[in-house]
Each structure stands twice: as structure tokens, then as C-alpha cells.
Scaffold this motif. Structure first.
Motif, mmCIF file in Angstrom:
data_model
loop_
_atom_site.group_PDB
_atom_site.id
_atom_site.type_symbol
_atom_site.label_atom_id
_atom_site.label_comp_id
_atom_site.label_asym_id
_atom_site.label_seq_id
_atom_site.Cartn_x
_atom_site.Cartn_y
_atom_site.Cartn_z
ATOM 1 N N ALA A 36 -13.847 16.609 -25.085
ATOM 2 C CA ALA A 36 -15.018 15.690 -25.264
ATOM 3 C C ALA A 36 -14.416 14.177 -25.430
ATOM 4 O O ALA A 36 -15.028 13.239 -24.886
ATOM 5 C CB ALA A 36 -15.606 15.957 -26.550
ATOM 6 N N ASP A 37 -13.391 13.927 -25.934
ATOM 7 C CA ASP A 37 -12.743 12.421 -25.854
ATOM 8 C C ASP A 37 -12.098 12.121 -24.658
ATOM 9 O O ASP A 37 -11.790 10.961 -24.506
ATOM 10 C CB ASP A 37 -11.762 12.534 -27.097
ATOM 11 N N HIS A 38 -11.699 12.927 -23.787
ATOM 12 C CA HIS A 38 -11.164 12.718 -22.441
ATOM 13 C C HIS A 38 -11.786 13.493 -21.524
ATOM 14 O O HIS A 38 -11.473 14.344 -20.713
ATOM 15 C CB HIS A 38 -9.745 13.170 -22.569
ATOM 16 N N PRO A 39 -13.106 12.931 -21.170
ATOM 17 C CA PRO A 39 -13.969 13.534 -20.049
ATOM 18 C C PRO A 39 -13.330 13.265 -18.646
ATOM 19 O O PRO A 39 -14.069 14.090 -17.539
ATOM 20 C CB PRO A 39 -15.093 12.781 -20.158
ATOM 21 N N PHE A 40 -12.216 12.722 -18.493
ATOM 22 C CA PHE A 40 -11.697 12.565 -17.185
ATOM 23 C C PHE A 40 -11.200 13.976 -16.767
ATOM 24 O O PHE A 40 -10.954 14.221 -15.540
ATOM 25 C CB PHE A 40 -10.434 11.276 -17.118
ATOM 26 N N ILE A 41 -10.919 14.728 -17.683
ATOM 27 C CA ILE A 41 -10.108 15.980 -17.396
ATOM 28 C C ILE A 41 -11.226 17.081 -17.108
ATOM 29 O O ILE A 41 -12.327 17.340 -17.878
ATOM 30 C CB ILE A 41 -9.298 16.544 -18.531
ATOM 31 N N THR A 42 -11.190 17.911 -15.996
ATOM 32 C CA THR A 42 -12.246 19.153 -15.765
ATOM 33 C C THR A 42 -11.258 20.223 -16.331
ATOM 34 O O THR A 42 -10.151 20.633 -15.677
ATOM 35 C CB THR A 42 -12.340 18.981 -14.464
ATOM 36 N N TRP A 43 -11.989 21.093 -17.315
ATOM 37 C CA TRP A 43 -11.514 22.275 -17.537
ATOM 38 C C TRP A 43 -12.211 23.397 -17.019
ATOM 39 O O TRP A 43 -13.375 23.668 -17.502
ATOM 40 C CB TRP A 43 -11.594 22.269 -19.244
ATOM 41 N N TYR B 199 3.223 11.195 -3.102
ATOM 42 C CA TYR B 199 3.941 11.551 -4.330
ATOM 43 C C TYR B 199 2.981 11.840 -5.577
ATOM 44 O O TYR B 199 3.245 12.381 -6.639
ATOM 45 C CB TYR B 199 4.964 10.412 -4.970
ATOM 46 N N ASP B 200 1.680 11.026 -5.377
ATOM 47 C CA ASP B 200 0.798 11.091 -6.499
ATOM 48 C C ASP B 200 0.191 12.571 -6.656
ATOM 49 O O ASP B 200 0.140 13.016 -7.742
ATOM 50 C CB ASP B 200 -0.062 10.085 -6.387
ATOM 51 N N THR B 201 0.069 13.217 -5.299
ATOM 52 C CA THR B 201 -0.578 14.467 -5.460
ATOM 53 C C THR B 201 0.506 15.629 -5.952
ATOM 54 O O THR B 201 0.298 16.355 -6.714
ATOM 55 C CB THR B 201 -0.884 14.869 -3.886
ATOM 56 N N TYR B 202 1.721 15.347 -5.456
ATOM 57 C CA TYR B 202 2.835 16.225 -6.031
ATOM 58 C C TYR B 202 3.035 16.125 -7.643
ATOM 59 O O TYR B 202 2.861 16.997 -8.240
ATOM 60 C CB TYR B 202 3.967 15.636 -5.378
ATOM 61 N N LEU B 203 3.045 14.813 -8.129
ATOM 62 C CA LEU B 203 3.147 14.807 -9.800
ATOM 63 C C LEU B 203 2.074 15.621 -10.309
ATOM 64 O O LEU B 203 2.023 16.146 -11.332
ATOM 65 C CB LEU B 203 3.232 13.143 -9.991
ATOM 66 N N LEU B 204 0.737 15.500 -9.850
ATOM 67 C CA LEU B 204 -0.360 16.002 -10.438
ATOM 68 C C LEU B 204 -0.262 17.380 -10.348
ATOM 69 O O LEU B 204 -0.445 18.106 -11.493
ATOM 70 C CB LEU B 204 -1.627 15.649 -9.729
ATOM 71 N N GLY C 89 2.116 -0.212 -11.411
ATOM 72 C CA GLY C 89 1.890 -1.305 -10.900
ATOM 73 C C GLY C 89 0.307 -1.927 -11.094
ATOM 74 O O GLY C 89 -0.004 -3.181 -11.045
ATOM 75 N N THR C 90 -0.539 -1.114 -11.285
ATOM 76 C CA THR C 90 -1.850 -1.559 -11.413
ATOM 77 C C THR C 90 -2.291 -1.183 -12.722
ATOM 78 O O THR C 90 -3.461 -1.749 -13.271
ATOM 79 C CB THR C 90 -2.776 -0.558 -10.556
ATOM 80 N N ASN C 91 -1.453 -0.826 -13.691
ATOM 81 C CA ASN C 91 -1.512 -0.673 -15.115
ATOM 82 C C ASN C 91 -1.388 -2.135 -15.892
ATOM 83 O O ASN C 91 -0.429 -2.894 -15.546
ATOM 84 C CB ASN C 91 -0.747 0.161 -15.970
ATOM 85 N N ALA C 92 -2.421 -2.576 -16.717
ATOM 86 C CA ALA C 92 -2.079 -3.682 -17.662
ATOM 87 C C ALA C 92 -0.784 -3.406 -18.228
ATOM 88 O O ALA C 92 -0.395 -2.473 -18.634
ATOM 89 C CB ALA C 92 -3.408 -4.109 -18.444
ATOM 90 N N TRP D 162 -5.363 11.013 -9.795
ATOM 91 C CA TRP D 162 -4.373 9.978 -10.412
ATOM 92 C C TRP D 162 -4.610 8.841 -11.069
ATOM 93 O O TRP D 162 -4.147 8.449 -11.957
ATOM 94 C CB TRP D 162 -3.540 9.991 -9.182
ATOM 95 N N ALA D 163 -5.821 8.202 -10.306
ATOM 96 C CA ALA D 163 -6.268 7.098 -11.221
ATOM 97 C C ALA D 163 -6.866 7.326 -12.437
ATOM 98 O O ALA D 163 -6.491 6.283 -13.316
ATOM 99 C CB ALA D 163 -7.457 6.326 -10.256
ATOM 100 N N ASP D 164 -7.477 8.459 -12.630
ATOM 101 C CA ASP D 164 -7.778 8.549 -14.205
ATOM 102 C C ASP D 164 -6.703 8.919 -15.038
ATOM 103 O O ASP D 164 -6.545 8.382 -16.407
ATOM 104 C CB ASP D 164 -8.726 9.651 -14.336
ATOM 105 N N PHE D 165 -5.649 9.481 -14.561
ATOM 106 C CA PHE D 165 -4.492 9.641 -15.327
ATOM 107 C C PHE D 165 -3.857 8.493 -15.410
ATOM 108 O O PHE D 165 -3.286 8.158 -16.880
ATOM 109 C CB PHE D 165 -3.446 10.594 -14.398
ATOM 110 N N LEU D 166 -3.749 7.507 -14.722
ATOM 111 C CA LEU D 166 -2.851 6.255 -15.040
ATOM 112 C C LEU D 166 -3.752 5.476 -16.175
ATOM 113 O O LEU D 166 -3.239 4.746 -16.911
ATOM 114 C CB LEU D 166 -3.114 5.304 -13.802
ATOM 115 N N THR D 167 -5.046 5.363 -15.970
ATOM 116 C CA THR D 167 -6.124 4.806 -17.092
ATOM 117 C C THR D 167 -5.736 5.593 -18.395
ATOM 118 O O THR D 167 -5.765 4.791 -19.458
ATOM 119 C CB THR D 167 -7.783 4.866 -16.672
ATOM 120 N N HIS D 168 -5.521 6.825 -18.468
ATOM 121 C CA HIS D 168 -5.414 7.648 -19.453
ATOM 122 C C HIS D 168 -4.032 7.215 -20.372
ATOM 123 O O HIS D 168 -4.058 7.131 -21.476
ATOM 124 C CB HIS D 168 -5.460 9.034 -19.286
ATOM 125 N N VAL D 169 -2.952 6.944 -19.349
ATOM 126 C CA VAL D 169 -1.743 6.674 -19.949
ATOM 127 C C VAL D 169 -1.823 5.252 -20.351
ATOM 128 O O VAL D 169 -1.246 4.830 -21.623
ATOM 129 C CB VAL D 169 -0.696 6.515 -18.933
#
Length: 548
Positions: free
Chosen positions: A382-389, A352-357, A306-309, A398-405
Motif C-alpha cells: 500500500a505504501d509502494h504502489p509501484f510494485i505489482t504483486w 541492462y535495465d531489463t536484466y537488472l530488473l 544520471g536522472t536521480n536528483a 525501471w523508472a519506478d525503481f529509480l524513483t523508489h531508490v
């Protein structure tokens, strides 16, 4: 096309098998049978598979590891699977049986049977023009007469809910970007392959009546299963080990076929077609990105995207509409009372967002990153700094995942569009009415001038017949459902909500069924990154060992 038959049967569903037919081994037989192209079944009644009506073909199949295999097989083309077809072009199936693989004889007499539908966008699917295994596909695509190219939309209108990737029987793309044909992979593994056609939503007769709208496609696939089971001992393979497969709308139908096995709710439709007197239950289900649970899909879609463009406009959809639909999703999700896999707890709109993650997205990213070389992994991170490895595991919010999609594919509502522009609106058409609202919300907000607030009386029953959740949740679950489920989709698939397949998996698991469900990292609609694993999974769940 047999238009006279269509005019007589497309709207009114009547009585059962042909009068005067005898029954042998559970199969209705007529006094007259035609030679046909692959079997002795004909529109006049006979449903006996012609064991000698095949050609022998040889093909080279590249397996999931990239190795080539020469397969010689027997091929039965366009065998009608009902005694009284509405349109034989779509109500026919192909059968492929391996004889030799890499020069070695194969005994497929007790092999699993892959029932691979090629339905996309709930459009018609035909095997009539196939020249060999994996040759069926969609027809009736708006603006054209054949299968769309990879990535093309198979829906109608900008809000269509059923975009497809289509190729050779299952329309999937592997992790390397190549096309996947599950029928060919199954054949090379020594399995019997049955490819059924089915009617679809765009078909009309000379009187302008729609004869492929809901529930035609699932009724046809059930009839195909009944034909195969009724011809046990004539069609090679183990008819108690039928594994259904399909992608997108085909994945939804595969799921529905598995969930609704032998349900009496479909009986009158099957009798009208002169379907064989046999079981329509399947042993296992393979479903990729299933477009299903349609009456609740708008709310699920807004909860997820719903919040994705929106794709194309770069703007978010009407947030009032989005919030109202999210509220509907929350109510529906609470009513299911489903618990997540691995002891997660109750699945709600809040959790559900926590579950999916935790259950799907982070494990998917972890698997993807683990498979990369150290330098490629460092570059990706390096190209996807929202991921912590950390410690070999990926984590993110979850918000960062939606932005990534990124952009969502569809408007709001995504499935029951206010302007009746989606393929699903067409799916629930009837008679000469090609498009209808199938949710009260869509009907109330119709911009085309419909001020009514009550759905047509036939729709609740049809919605139930098209939804596998109807047979897995609430009341008494279907005792004749499949007990083995393989469900897959891509993390970047915005054709529907990620909750749809997760609910399906949770519902089956809650009943004690064997469920294999995962998401492919950074893959979109129609992805199949582990086709070889699916072929091996079939052997495992069916207990099959290939015999020479």
C-alpha cells in the motif's frame, strides 16, 4: 612509523629479497629474527610464523540466528607479513584459531581460512591496536584518526566514491540493523581467521610522499596471502582453502585478490617488500558492494543514476556531462561482450535495465515481500504502489525503481571528479602529488587549471592492477583466479552503479566459475543480510566438516 624506510622505498620499486637470506619451505629466512608480538618475522627479513607466540582469549559470539556461543581461541597479534615493510603498522596481520566452542574442543588444523580485510575507502587499515578477533579497522580518515562511525564517509570531499560502514573487520549491517563481524562468525563456525592490515591512500612520509596509493593495498593483501601459504603447517588451517572477504573498497580488493591470483604483473612490487616466495591465489571470494572497475565507473554511475536528483541539493546533475558519460559506458559495455546469467543474452546499455530488473531487483523484492507477514506485506504494498504483486511475485518498471531508490549519493563525475575531490583521485596519487585524474574525460574537464589531455604514463598499468575485470575479460583469463564468488549489495546502494557487480558476476560465470550474486531489497551501502548463509557457503565450497 618507520619513516626512514618510507623515504627510501615509497616511490622507487627496486630489487627483491634480502641478500644472504636462506630459503626454507618457500619462506625467505634471515640470520636474525626478532621475538615480535605474534611471530618471528621482522623488518630485517624473517618470515617464519611463531606457533607459540599467541595469547588465549575467550569471547561470546552471537551467530546469525541470534544464538550465543562461547569461543576460546588462540590469538596472534600484529605479525609482520613481509621481510622489508614500508610501514609495519599496516603490513601486519592477526591470526585467530578456535580451540573450544561452547566447551567442546575444536580441531582447526584443516579448517578453511577466512582472510577478512577491513579496508574502507581505500584508506589505511591496521590490526596493530586490535585486542581480539574482529578488531582491525580503517585509520587515516580525514578529520579523525580512527574508524568512522556507521554510515560515515571514508572518502575525501563531497564527491567521494568510497563511503563506508565500518565495524570489527568487515563493516556491515544486517537486515535488523545490527553490525556484522564476519571474522567472529567464522571463528564461531570453527574456521581460522586471518585479518591483514594494508597501506592506504592517505599515508605520507616525512618528505610528503604518498606511499599507500595504488597499487599498495592489493600488493599488501597479496603479500599477506603469500605469508600464510608459506607458513603452511605452522599457521593452522588449510592454506589451499583461503576465502577472502571485504566490503566496499575492501570488497573491490577482495574481488581483485580473487581475480588476479599469482599474476606476474605484481611480482616486482612484492619482491621490493620481501614478500614470501609462495602463491598469492585465494580459493574463494566474498565481496560486498565492491567499489571497482574505477576507470569505467563514472559512465556506469550515470547510466544507473544520471536522472536521480543529487543528495543534499535535490537537483539533477549536469545532464550534458551525464549523457557524455553514459555514451562512454555504452561503448565500454559493448566491448565486454558479456552475457547475462540464466541465458539472458548480451548485456548492453540498452538491455541492462531489463536484466537488472528480471535477474536481481524483482527477485529481491519478491523474497523480501514473501518473508513478511500477510498484514505487513499488504501495508508495504500500500505504501509502494509501484510494485505489482501477483501470484506471489513482485514486478515493476525501471523508472519506478529509480524513483523508489531516491537521491544519488555522488556528483558527476562520481569518481574522477573534475575538481579532484574524491577518494579515488587520491588513490591514484603518486610521489608528492596527492590527487590525480585517472580518466581522459576527467582530465580534459579539469576545473583546477590542468589543460593537458594525456594521462600520466604510469596510470594505465596501475589501473589494470586495480581492476579485477582485467583478469576476467579479454584475451586469456587468469588461470589462477578464484573459482567461487559470493557477491552482494543493496538495491538502494548509490555508492556505485548496480552494473559493476553484475558485470563482475557475469564475467566470472562466463568462465565457468561458481557465482552466487544477489541484491538485498531496500538495503544501502555496506549491507549484509545473509551472513549466516555466507559462513555456510564457505563450508560447502571448501568441503569442510568441523572436527572435534
Amino acid at each position: 612509523m618507520r619513516h626512514r624506510a618510507v623515504r627510501r622505498r615509497s616511490v622507487v620499486w627496486g630489487i627483491g629479497a634480502t641478500a644472504g637470506a636462506a630459503a626454507v619451505g618457500g619462506v625467505a629466512l634471515s640470520a636474525q629474527a626478532s621475538s615480535g608480538t605474534g611471530g618471528s618475522a621482522s623488518a630485517s627479513g624473517g618470515l617464519v610464523f611463531d606457533r607459540e607466540g599467541h595469547t588465549t582469549l575467550t569471547t561470546t559470539v552471537t551467530d546469525a540466528n541470534g544464538d550465543d556461543h562461547e569461543v576460546t581461541y588462540r590469538f596472534w597479534k600484529a605479525v609482520p607479513y613481509v621481510a622489508k615493510p614500508v610501514d609495519e603498522k599496516y603490513q601486519s596481520l592477526n591470526v585467530s584459531v578456535p580451540v573450544t566452542i561452547d566447551g567442546k574442543s575444536v580441531d582447526a588444523g584443516n579448517a578453511p581460512i577466512l582472510l577478512a580485510n577491513a579496508v574502507g575507502g581505500y584508506l589505511p587499515s591496521s590490526v596493530a591496536d586490535a585486542t581480539g578477533v574482529g578488531g582491525g579497522g580503517m585509520t587515516g580518515v580525514p578529520g579523525g584518526g580512527g574508524s568512522p562511525s556507521p554510515g560515515a564517509s571514508a572518502g575525501s570531499g563531497s564527491g567521494s566514491g568510497s563511503g563506508e560502514v565500518q565495524s570489527g573487520g568487515n563493516g556491515m549491517v544486517d537486515a535488523r540493523g545490527g553490525m556484522v563481524s564476519l571474522p567472529k562468525l567464522a571463528l564461531a563456525a570453527g574456521y581460522v581467521v586471518v585479518e591483514p592490515g594494508a597501506r592506504g591512500r592517505t599515508l605520507t612520509n616525512d618528505d610528503g610522499e604518498y606511499y599507500g596509493t595504488a597499487p599498495a593495498a592489493i600488493v599488501d593483501l597479496k603479500a599477506a596471502v603469500r605469508y600464510v601459504r608459506a607458513n603452511r603447517g605452522r599457521i593452522p588451517g588449510d592454506t589451499d582453502r583461503i576465502v577472502s572477504s571485504g566490503t566496499s573498497a575492501g570488497g573491490a580488493l577482495s574481488s581483485l585478490l580473487g581475480a588476479s591470483g599469482d599474476s606476474p604483473l605484481y611480482e616486482r612490487y612484492l619482491r621490493e617488500l620481501g614478500a614470501a616466495d609462495a602463491s598469492d591465489a585465494v580459493f574463494a571470494v566474498g565481496a560486498w558492494c565492491p567499489i571497482t572497475d574505477l576507470e569505467h565507473a563514472d559512465g556506469a554511475y550515470e547510466w544507473n543514476w544520471g536522472t536521480n536528483a543529487a543528495q543534499g541539493t535535490g537537483k539533477v546533475v549536469d545532464q550534458t556531462v551525464s549523457r557524455e558519460l553514459v555514451a562512454q559506458f555504452a561503448e565500454y559495455q559493448a566491448s565486454l561482450k558479456l552475457r547475462g546469467l540464466n541465458g539472458f543474452g548480451t548485456l548492453t546499455a540498452r538491455s541492462y535495465d531489463t536484466y537488472l530488473l528480471k535477474q536481481y531487483m524483482e527477485p529481491s523484492a519478491t523474497s523480501y515481500l514473501t518473508a513478511l507477514t500477510e498484514s505487513d506485506r499488504a501495508s508495504y504494498l500500500a505504501d509502494h504502489p509501484f510494485i505489482t504483486w501477483k501470484n506471489g511475485r513482485a514486478s515493476f518498471g525501471w523508472a519506478d525503481f529509480l524513483t523508489h531508490v531516491g537521491a544519488r549519493k555522488k556528483g558527476a563525475p562520481a569518481f574522477d571528479a573534475f575538481d579532484l575531490s574524491t577518494g579515488e583521485n587520491n588513490l591514484f596519487g603518486t610521489g608528492t602529488t596527492g590527487k590525480r585524474h585517472f580518466t581522459p574525460y576527467g582530465l580534459r574537464h579539469d576545473t583546477a587549471g590542468d589543460t593537458g589531455t594525456r594521462l600520466d604514463a604510469d596510470l594505465p598499468a596501475k589501473l589494470r592492477l586495480m581492476n579485477p575485470m582485467s583478469f576476467l575479460t579479454g584475451g586469456t583469463p587468469n588461470a589462477h583466479r578464484s573459482r567461487h564468488w559470493w557477491i552482494r549489495l543493496g538495491t538502494k546502494d548509490t555508492d556505485t552503479s548496480h552494473t559493476v557487480s553484475a558485470n563482475l558476476a557475469a564475467a566470472a560465470a562466463a568462465l565457468g566459475d561458481d557465482v552466487s550474486h544477489l541484491y538485498y531489497w531496500d538495503e544501502g551501502h555496506g549491507a549484509n543480510s545473509d551472513p549466516g548463509d555466507f559462513i555456510r557457503w564457505i563450508a560447502t565450497v571448501t568441503g569442510h566438516r568441523r572436527r572435534a
